[in-house]
Design a protein around this motif. Sequence first.
Motif, PDB file in Angstrom:
ATOM      1  N   GLY A  39       0.784  -1.165   0.085  1.00 55.60           N
ATOM      2  CA  GLY A  39       0.048   0.011   0.074  1.00 55.60           C
ATOM      3  C   GLY A  39       0.844   1.407   0.069  1.00 55.60           C
ATOM      4  N   GLN A  40       2.077   1.231   0.811  1.00 60.64           N
ATOM      5  CA  GLN A  40       2.908   2.398   0.816  1.00 60.64           C
ATOM      6  C   GLN A  40       3.527   2.537  -0.502  1.00 60.64           C
ATOM      7  N   MET A  41       4.036   1.373  -1.289  1.00 56.86           N
ATOM      8  CA  MET A  41       4.768   1.617  -2.499  1.00 56.86           C
ATOM      9  C   MET A  41       3.575   2.146  -3.533  1.00 56.86           C
ATOM     10  N   LEU A  42       2.345   1.808  -3.392  1.00 53.13           N
ATOM     11  CA  LEU A  42       1.248   2.224  -4.307  1.00 53.13           C
ATOM     12  C   LEU A  42       1.169   3.823  -3.979  1.00 53.13           C
ATOM     13  N   GLU A  43       0.947   4.228  -3.029  1.00 59.61           N
ATOM     14  CA  GLU A  43       0.985   5.615  -2.520  1.00 59.61           C
ATOM     15  C   GLU A  43       2.168   6.495  -3.086  1.00 59.61           C
ATOM     16  N   SER A  44       3.481   5.881  -3.007  1.00 58.72           N
ATOM     17  CA  SER A  44       4.281   6.943  -3.498  1.00 58.72           C
ATOM     18  C   SER A  44       4.481   6.679  -5.052  1.00 58.72           C
TER      19      SER A  44
END
Length: 90
Positions: free
Chosen positions: A7-12
């Motif tokens: 999820g953090q990777m997608l947000e970045s």
Amino acid sequence: MDYVKPGQMLESLIAMGEAKAQLPVSQKLVRSGMAGAILGCATTLAYTASVQTNMPIAGAILFPIGFVLILLLGLELVTGSFAALPPGRT
């Protein structure tokens, strides 16, 4: 080594896509031209190393240095735009 959640990777990735989409065309052209020049130099360096040493592995080791330089300098490659712009525009 830190673990990055998907999820953090997608947000970045979305944030990066939005930042790339907001760049002026002149910035995109300058960054892509510089990236192309660096990639061309890396290709020439890799080919020269392979021919002079007669070991193709020498070129295979040197070529990715061009991609690392492009990434570290924050320049534009079309492959990065293909990955980052679609999620950023939604």
